[in-house]
Each structure stands twice: as C-alpha cells, then as structure tokens.
Design an enzyme around this catalytic site. Sequence first.
Site: not given
Length: 253
Positions: A13, A217
């Site tokens: 990122e 997740d």
Amino acid sequence: MAVIGIMSAMHEELAAVLAAMPDEQRVQVAGRDFWVGHWQGHSVVAVLSRIGKVAAATTATVLLERFGVDTLVFTGVAGGLGTDVRVGDVVVAQGLLQHDMDASPLFPRHEVPLYGRAHFEADAGLSAQLAAASQQVLAHAGQHLGAGTLAEFALNAPRVHQGMVISGDRFVSTSAESQALRQALPEALAVEMEGAAVAQVCHDYGVPFAAVRTISDRADDGAHTDFQRFIREVASRYSLAILSQWLSRRQPA
Ligand code: ADE
C-alpha cells in the site's frame, strides 16, 4: 498548509502511495521511514504503520509531534466479523475499541483506564468523506482491479460498511476466537491490530482521525489463505484508489 498523515499497514500500500507522490523525501525517526511530499496538491507524510498497537501508536505519535500532521488517515486490511461483512468489502470506522483491553475488576472490561471510555470515535466528517470515496471506488471495482481479479477472489458486488472496528495484538485466525469476539462485542464489524491505538493517540492530541479497512478474511480458520496475494492484488489497489479519490475532492487547506 495543512499536513495529512497517511499510515499504511502494508508495504504494498505504501509503495503505491509513494509512486503517486512526485517529490517524496525520506526522513528517518525512531527507526521508521517517513515520506514527506505532496499528493494532488496536498501536503502529505506517508509512513508504514508497523504492526500491533504499540508500534502503530509510536508511529502516530511521531507523525503528530515531529511532522505537525493535523489530519490522520489509516488504511489497511481487517478480518470481517459482522455477518454481512464479506471479503472484498470495505469498512470505514466510526468508532474503535481495543478488544484485548481488560483491567477488570478495577475498570469495566474494554475501558481504557483513566480515559473513562472504551470507544474512541473517528472524525465524523472525515469518515463520511472516506466512505463516499470508498463507495465511488467499489461501484467501479472491476475498473480498479480488473475482471480477472474480481473472478479469482470471487468478489461479487463489494459493499462499504460504516461502524465499529476493534483492535488487539492478535491475528484472529480461528472461528472460536472470532465467535467469542462477536459475542463480547456484537456491533463490531471488523477486527485488526492497530486502529484503536492510533485513534487513542489522535484523541490525546485532538487531531481528526479516520480508518479505512479492506476485508481480507473472515477472521476464522481460513484467515491466512492467499493473504499476501489479496493484499497485493486487491487491498493495495483499493487503498490507492480510495485515497486518491478522497484527495481529489478535498480542498487543499
Ligand atoms: N488483519 C487482517 N485480518 C485480520 C485478522 N483476522 N485478525 C487481526 N488482524 C487482521
């Protein structure tokens, strides 16, 4: 000029943010690399948060003390806890809480001693802007990720959620643990390892804070599957697009 701090949880990122900053200069403090420069006409300091509450709180404190940051935004991934919070969705925090804070019986469970509170609110205006930017990006998710990636990760009509994000020094990777968190904190939408600590630091300094997390997740027994690939191919691209969209709408101050 106002200085925006961008804390990224992941290397990928941060690399994407740095690629968008034309003039970044590295300044090393406390063993961390802070990247000072501009993005879309805004004065920006970008940094890797590091993992866990203490490391992230230190990074945030340096941003505020040394770099005069007056708005702080955190981006990263989180495990989904809310029943309808799915992999590939985005959660924008409205309030944050440390799920592993427990000084009971001296203080109520989750309350941060001497603060008289367990929740630290994100800045409402900033969060609304980031939620709007996230909606824009997810509405065109295929454009940002490519149709192949959408199919590969089975991302179908990803959504933006706003609500409570909880943080603790544990990667939650069993269904038993996520179920226990759901039971203790039924409003929690997502779990991660830094946000509530950074929110507490920003509360101390009176600096507006917001956090945007892509769900990587379900904080269960499958939580580690394809984690790195998801970060590279989905979460980093969402973060870049959301921050870019947000900055393009924001007046440089
Ligand atoms: N960040 C991403 N997924 C997470 C999980 N399952 N637990 C804690 N932090 C996370």
